[in-house]
Design a protein around this motif. Structure first.
Motif, PDB file in Angstrom:
ATOM      1  N   MET A 173      41.198 -33.727  -5.914  1.00 10.32           N
ATOM      2  CA  MET A 173      40.183 -34.744  -6.196  1.00 10.32           C
ATOM      3  C   MET A 173      38.820 -34.113  -6.475  1.00 10.32           C
ATOM      4  SD  MET A 173      41.090 -37.455  -3.191  1.00 10.32           S
ATOM      5  CE  MET A 173      42.766 -38.036  -2.946  1.00 10.32           C
ATOM      6  N   ALA A 174      38.523 -33.039  -5.754  1.00 11.83           N
ATOM      7  CA  ALA A 174      37.225 -32.370  -5.922  1.00 11.83           C
ATOM      8  C   ALA A 174      37.186 -31.499  -7.171  1.00 11.83           C
ATOM      9  CB  ALA A 174      36.908 -31.517  -4.695  1.00 11.83           C
ATOM     10  N   GLY A 175      38.369 -31.174  -7.738  1.00 10.94           N
ATOM     11  CA  GLY A 175      38.409 -30.255  -8.875  1.00 10.94           C
ATOM     12  C   GLY A 175      37.881 -28.888  -8.481  1.00 10.94           C
ATOM     13  N   HIS A 176      38.188 -28.493  -7.243  1.00 10.32           N
ATOM     14  CA  HIS A 176      37.618 -27.264  -6.688  1.00 10.32           C
ATOM     15  C   HIS A 176      38.542 -26.738  -5.600  1.00 10.32           C
ATOM     16  CE1 HIS A 176      34.617 -24.505  -5.018  1.00 10.32           C
ATOM     17  NE2 HIS A 176      33.849 -24.760  -6.061  1.00 10.32           N
ATOM     18  N   ARG A 177      38.686 -25.410  -5.511  1.00 10.49           N
ATOM     19  CA  ARG A 177      39.601 -24.821  -4.537  1.00 10.49           C
ATOM     20  C   ARG A 177      38.940 -24.527  -3.197  1.00 10.49           C
ATOM     21  NH1 ARG A 177      40.081 -21.955  -9.265  1.00 10.49           N
ATOM     22  NH2 ARG A 177      41.977 -22.256 -10.503  1.00 10.49           N
ATOM     23  N   GLY A 178      37.689 -24.860  -3.064  1.00  9.62           N
ATOM     24  CA  GLY A 178      37.036 -24.708  -1.778  1.00  9.62           C
ATOM     25  C   GLY A 178      36.557 -23.312  -1.451  1.00  9.62           C
ATOM     26  N   SER A 179      36.459 -22.419  -2.426  1.00  6.00           N
ATOM     27  CA  SER A 179      35.938 -21.075  -2.189  1.00  6.00           C
ATOM     28  C   SER A 179      34.846 -20.782  -3.213  1.00  6.00           C
ATOM     29  CB  SER A 179      37.052 -20.027  -2.316  1.00  6.00           C
ATOM     30  OG  SER A 179      37.415 -19.849  -3.674  1.00  6.00           O
ATOM     31  N   ILE A 180      34.209 -19.614  -3.088  1.00 11.64           N
ATOM     32  CA  ILE A 180      33.156 -19.258  -4.026  1.00 11.64           C
ATOM     33  C   ILE A 180      33.708 -19.117  -5.444  1.00 11.64           C
ATOM     34  CG2 ILE A 180      33.325 -16.740  -3.799  1.00 11.64           C
ATOM     35  CD1 ILE A 180      30.058 -18.793  -3.904  1.00 11.64           C
ATOM     36  N   PHE A 181      35.008 -18.832  -5.551  1.00  9.40           N
ATOM     37  CA  PHE A 181      35.669 -18.732  -6.857  1.00  9.40           C
ATOM     38  C   PHE A 181      36.332 -20.059  -7.250  1.00  9.40           C
ATOM     39  CE2 PHE A 181      35.706 -14.551  -4.862  1.00  9.40           C
ATOM     40  CZ  PHE A 181      35.291 -13.699  -5.883  1.00  9.40           C
ATOM     41  N   GLY A 182      36.128 -21.083  -6.430  1.00 10.08           N
ATOM     42  CA  GLY A 182      36.947 -22.295  -6.511  1.00 10.08           C
ATOM     43  C   GLY A 182      36.859 -23.107  -7.778  1.00 10.08           C
ATOM     44  N   GLU A 183      35.770 -23.001  -8.521  1.00 11.14           N
ATOM     45  CA  GLU A 183      35.602 -23.832  -9.716  1.00 11.14           C
ATOM     46  C   GLU A 183      36.142 -23.155 -10.977  1.00 11.14           C
ATOM     47  OE1 GLU A 183      32.020 -26.506 -11.791  1.00 11.14           O
ATOM     48  OE2 GLU A 183      31.568 -25.082 -10.196  1.00 11.14           O
ATOM     49  N   ILE A 184      36.475 -21.874 -10.891  1.00  8.24           N
ATOM     50  CA  ILE A 184      36.886 -21.123 -12.080  1.00  8.24           C
ATOM     51  C   ILE A 184      38.158 -21.708 -12.676  1.00  8.24           C
ATOM     52  CG2 ILE A 184      37.703 -18.881 -12.905  1.00  8.24           C
ATOM     53  CD1 ILE A 184      35.880 -17.582 -10.828  1.00  8.24           C
TER      54      ILE A 184
END
Length: 364
Positions: A173-184
């Protein structure tokens, strides 16, 4: 003539897949936030909307209306045709149930195509989402899946979801993996989009005995979890997984595919570089520059992510650290172990509930 429809009725029909919802706002408005599952048939495109807005502010309302009529008239046949091709019940909305949705519904009515117009438009839907999240009394228990970075928690949850388990995929849902690299490599959601997806997922499972979540911090990328869900997670049933480093490295490489995003990966690393002992940070950066991502991931796990995970779990208290750790060698094994754990616990919950009922009956 068209009819207005209130948000409660629209949601009821959407839940039963008995209506198609059409967002007639511009493509950029639709991309920024919309009602989940809606399709976009824009009344004005982004350039046209900007032009009309400029005329409205700098010239006059009448000039804006006249230019709007000129634009719409030229594309009316194709606009109407798109609606005619949609079977069944239809509802349209714009920002606040104003000119764009009213004109669309009126024109379609004149062409013999009946649509509803959402009363209050997207603004009403957004208010319903916010109010629902603020007042929600969410009853199901929460199973929280824990494990070091790369354990495959998201893969495991999606496998369980495929098998019919009530999974709330926060990272999806967030479109993000929850880490500093998460949006790549992903399209990160804003708060409006996340809230809409979350509230609809929670409503879907509100009568389930439990849901499954991945252990996440309160913030995932650009979005923040509602406080009641954070508390439910903290008080939930914790399932702790442990995977060998090699498996974790492979999961991370398969998911992030850093060789497809070398510049973004290096930029993300630069944001945490100062938090890692300098010689190790230099070795990680050199490995990434040389395309040796496996070595870089191993070092990141050992010197950055694993220590952070250990620190984070301290906040869960002594009871958490007494939870049995499930050692896994594959996603398939993890799914099986999680299923077995849930089944055992739910059998105990059911037995306890039945025991309460028996005692209540005996006391009458």
């Amino acid at each position: 003539m068209f009819q207005d429809i209130q948000i409660e009725k629209l949601n009821e029909l959407r839940a039963k897949n008995e209506i198609t919802v059409i967002d007639v706002r511009s493509p950029s408005e639709y991309a920024e936030s919309t009602i989940p599952g809606s399709i976009n048939i824009p009344f004005f495109n982004d350039e046209e909307r900007a032009e009309i807005g400029t005329l409205y502010k700098q010239v006059s309302t009448q000039a804006a209306k006249e230019r709007g009529l000129e634009i719409v008239s030229a594309k009316l046949p194709s606009f109407v045709k798109q609606f005619a091709e949609i079977q069944g019940n239809k509802a349209v909305f714009c920002w606040r149930g104003g000119m764009r949705s009213r004109t669309t519904a009126t024109v379609l009515s004149l062409m013999g195509i009946h649509v509803h117009r959402l009363e209050g438009g997207y603004r009403t839907y957004r208010k319903w989402v916010v109010d629902t999240l603020q007042s929600m009394d969410f009853a199901p228990d929460v199973y929280v899946i824990h494990g070091n970075t790369g354990t495959g928690k998201t893969l495991i949850l999606r496998e369980l979801q495929e098998k019919g388990y009530p999974v709330v995929d926060l990272e999806g849902m967030a479109g993000h993996r929850g880490s500093i690299f998460g949006e790549i490599g992903l399209k990160s959601s804003n708060q409006k989009t996340f809230d809409a997806l979350l509230v609809e997922s929670l409503i879907r499972y509100q009568d389930s005995p439990y849901i499954l979540l991945e252990a996440e911090s309160k913030r995932i990328g650009k979005v923040v979890l509602p406080e009641f869900l954070v508390q439910k997670k903290e008080l939930g049933r914790h399932i702790v997984l442990e995977a060998p480093v090699e498996l974790r490295v492979n999961h991370i490489l398969d998911d992030y595919r850093p060789w497809e995003h070398p510049a973004e990966s290096l930029l993300a690393f630069s944001k945490i570089k100062s938090r890692i002992h300098t010689p190790i940070a230099q070795e990680i950066e050199f490995s990434m520059q040389q395309g040796n991502y496996g070595a870089a991931v191993r070092l990141l796990l050992e010197y950055y992510y694993d220590p952070r995970y250990a620190h984070t779990t301290e906040a869960y208290g002594e009871a958490f650290h007494q939870e049995p750790v499930l050692a896994i060698g594959s996603v398939e094994q993890a799914v099986q172990l999680v299923e077995e754990r849930i089944q055992r616990e739910q059998e105990h919950v059911q037995a306890a509930a039945e025991d309460v009922q028996v005692k209540k009956h005996q006391s009458v």
